[in-house]
Design a protein around this motif. Structure first.
Motif, PDB file in Angstrom:
ATOM      1  N   SER A 122      -4.987  -8.973  -9.631  1.00  0.00           N
ATOM      2  CA  SER A 122      -4.070  -8.042 -10.077  1.00  0.00           C
ATOM      3  C   SER A 122      -3.821  -6.849  -9.100  1.00  0.00           C
ATOM      4  N   VAL A 123      -4.582  -6.817  -7.724  1.00  0.00           N
ATOM      5  CA  VAL A 123      -4.195  -5.842  -6.660  1.00  0.00           C
ATOM      6  C   VAL A 123      -2.884  -6.146  -6.232  1.00  0.00           C
ATOM      7  N   PRO A 124      -2.131  -4.907  -5.862  1.00  0.00           N
ATOM      8  CA  PRO A 124      -0.738  -5.097  -5.516  1.00  0.00           C
ATOM      9  C   PRO A 124      -0.677  -5.585  -3.853  1.00  0.00           C
ATOM     10  N   ALA A 125       0.080  -6.455  -3.558  1.00  0.00           N
ATOM     11  CA  ALA A 125       0.320  -7.132  -2.341  1.00  0.00           C
ATOM     12  C   ALA A 125      -0.118  -6.398  -1.243  1.00  0.00           C
ATOM     13  N   GLU A 126       0.197  -5.263  -1.010  1.00  0.00           N
ATOM     14  CA  GLU A 126      -0.201  -4.148   0.017  1.00  0.00           C
ATOM     15  C   GLU A 126      -1.523  -3.895   0.077  1.00  0.00           C
ATOM     16  N   ASP A 127      -2.270  -3.840  -0.911  1.00  0.00           N
ATOM     17  CA  ASP A 127      -3.469  -3.571  -0.922  1.00  0.00           C
ATOM     18  C   ASP A 127      -4.567  -4.521  -0.820  1.00  0.00           C
ATOM     19  N   GLY A 135      -9.830  -7.041  -0.532  1.00  0.00           N
ATOM     20  CA  GLY A 135     -10.487  -8.329  -0.318  1.00  0.00           C
ATOM     21  C   GLY A 135     -11.895  -7.843   0.769  1.00  0.00           C
ATOM     22  N   ARG A 136     -11.422  -7.032   1.891  1.00  0.00           N
ATOM     23  CA  ARG A 136     -12.598  -6.997   2.834  1.00  0.00           C
ATOM     24  C   ARG A 136     -13.801  -6.213   2.127  1.00  0.00           C
ATOM     25  N   LEU A 137     -13.154  -5.146   1.125  1.00  0.00           N
ATOM     26  CA  LEU A 137     -14.146  -4.378   0.423  1.00  0.00           C
ATOM     27  C   LEU A 137     -15.187  -5.102  -0.517  1.00  0.00           C
TER      28      LEU A 137
END
Ligand code: PHE
Length: 344
Positions: A52-57, A62-64
């Motif tokens: 559900s995270v917006p595409a730009e984030d 993912g890295r976090l």
């Protein structure tokens, strides 16, 4: 994004707090399930939340989450090292475990074999002498009746230090050193290291061991040489061993003989025997009656005295006695090899 960061940070603190409480396999398993369980582990839920995270984030989020997963896995692995899997606390003292045997060391096989040889000769009234490993040309060659430039020098592949100094190629120079100081009767053996310019292979090394023998007295004959060496070889290899004397040449003995013993590895039955090369015989020593010129060189009267001498290769004879086909084993200090000899 900020939300996610807070959540991960909170979980990190929770993990650290729980990790401190882990003391056994059970609590460790509990922690693993809480964070990594496929259904409702905290890390699993974080991954699900990524959807559900917006595409730009997505990339940063993912890295976090991935970094946190690695943090949890590493933490669990460290804890595993601290906790015993059988459920007992890490520091427990198990009084039923057998003790560890300490290897106290043992004499080197070549030392053992050298002592065995020495004991036979000590039993016959010989005494032990030693001499320097760095020799002059005079003792190593000239006094032993090798004139300068004599071709016989070629059969001793000499390592020279200077024109006049060299690493002794045999233990025979000690014969001269002893006869310069002591007068007959002489009955000695001389163990020691000798050096030759050899390329290492299974039966040759640039450094190896010899044992020299020398007897000088009135009325000494070839029969003494033969009787003593036969007695010695039987003491070492058993009464039944076959021995053969073969005519040979050394500048410092006349007549000279090399001594072979029957191949105890193949008994002369194996044409491709690695030890005797299929001949059925193994040469172990050179010997002969001390050349009268050698006695003159040390001011012993050859009209009155005569003597005999021998030189035996300790390494090659030990290889034979122990059934070893690689001489380098003696010098490589591999404990798996060395522990097979002497006290365990
Ligand atoms: N020095 C000789 C060698 O190294 C052996 C030897 C010793 C021969 C004494 C005769 C007498 O080959």
């Amino acid at each position: 994004m900020a939300d996610l960061k807070d959540r991960v940070e909170g979980l990190r603190k929770a993990f650290e707090a729980e990790a401190l409480k882990v003391g056994d396999a059970k609590s460790l398993e509990g922690l693993r399930t809480a964070f990594l369980s496929r259904k409702k582990g905290h890390v699993t839920l974080l991954f699900e939340g990524l959807k559900s995270v917006p595409a730009e984030d997505k990339r940063e989020a993912g890295r976090l989450v991935n970094a946190f997963k690695t943090f949890v896995q590493d933490g669990l692995q460290t804890l595993e090292g601290k906790v015993r899997t059988d459920g007992r606390p890490a520091q427990a003292l198990d009084l039923t475990l057998p003790g560890r045997k300490r290897y106290v060391g043992a004499p080197h096989p070549l030392v053992l074999f050298q002592q065995e040889i020495e004991n036979v000769f000590l039993g016959m009234g010989f005494t032990i002498e030693e001499g320097p490993e760095i020799e002059t040309d005079y003792y190593n060659f000239e006094a032993l009746n090798f004139p300068p430039h004599h071709p016989a020098r070629d059969s001793w592949d000499t390592l020279y230090i200077t024109d006049d100094l060299l690493l002794r190629t045999h233990t025979s120079p000690v014969q001269i050193r002893v006869m310069e100081k002591k007068k007959p009767p002489i009955r000695i053996i001389i163990p020691g290291r000798v050096f030759r310019r050899e390329t290492p292979d299974p039966t040759h090394l640039p450094m190896f061991m010899q044992i020299e023998g020398l007897v000088v007295d009135e009325g000494i004959t070839f029969a003494h040489l033969k009787g003593t060496l036969e007695y010695f070889i039987r003491a070492l290899f058993g009464e039944k061993i076959k021995v053969r004397f073969r005519p040979s040449f050394f500048p410092f003995t006349e007549p000279s003989a090399e001594v072979d013993i029957e191949c105890i590895v193949c008994g002369g039955q194996d044409k491709s025997c690695r030890v005797c090369g299929g001949t059925g015989w193994k040469e172990i020593l050179g010997s002969g009656m001390v050349d009268p010129q050698v006695l003159k060189n040390v001011n012993i009267d050859p009209e009155k005295y005569s003597g005999w001498a021998f030189g035996l290769g300790i390494d090659r004879t030990a290889m034979f006695a122990f059934g070893i086909t690689e001489m380098r084993h003696f010098y490589e200090n591999d404990l798996r090899f060395l522990r097979q000899f002497g006290t365990k």
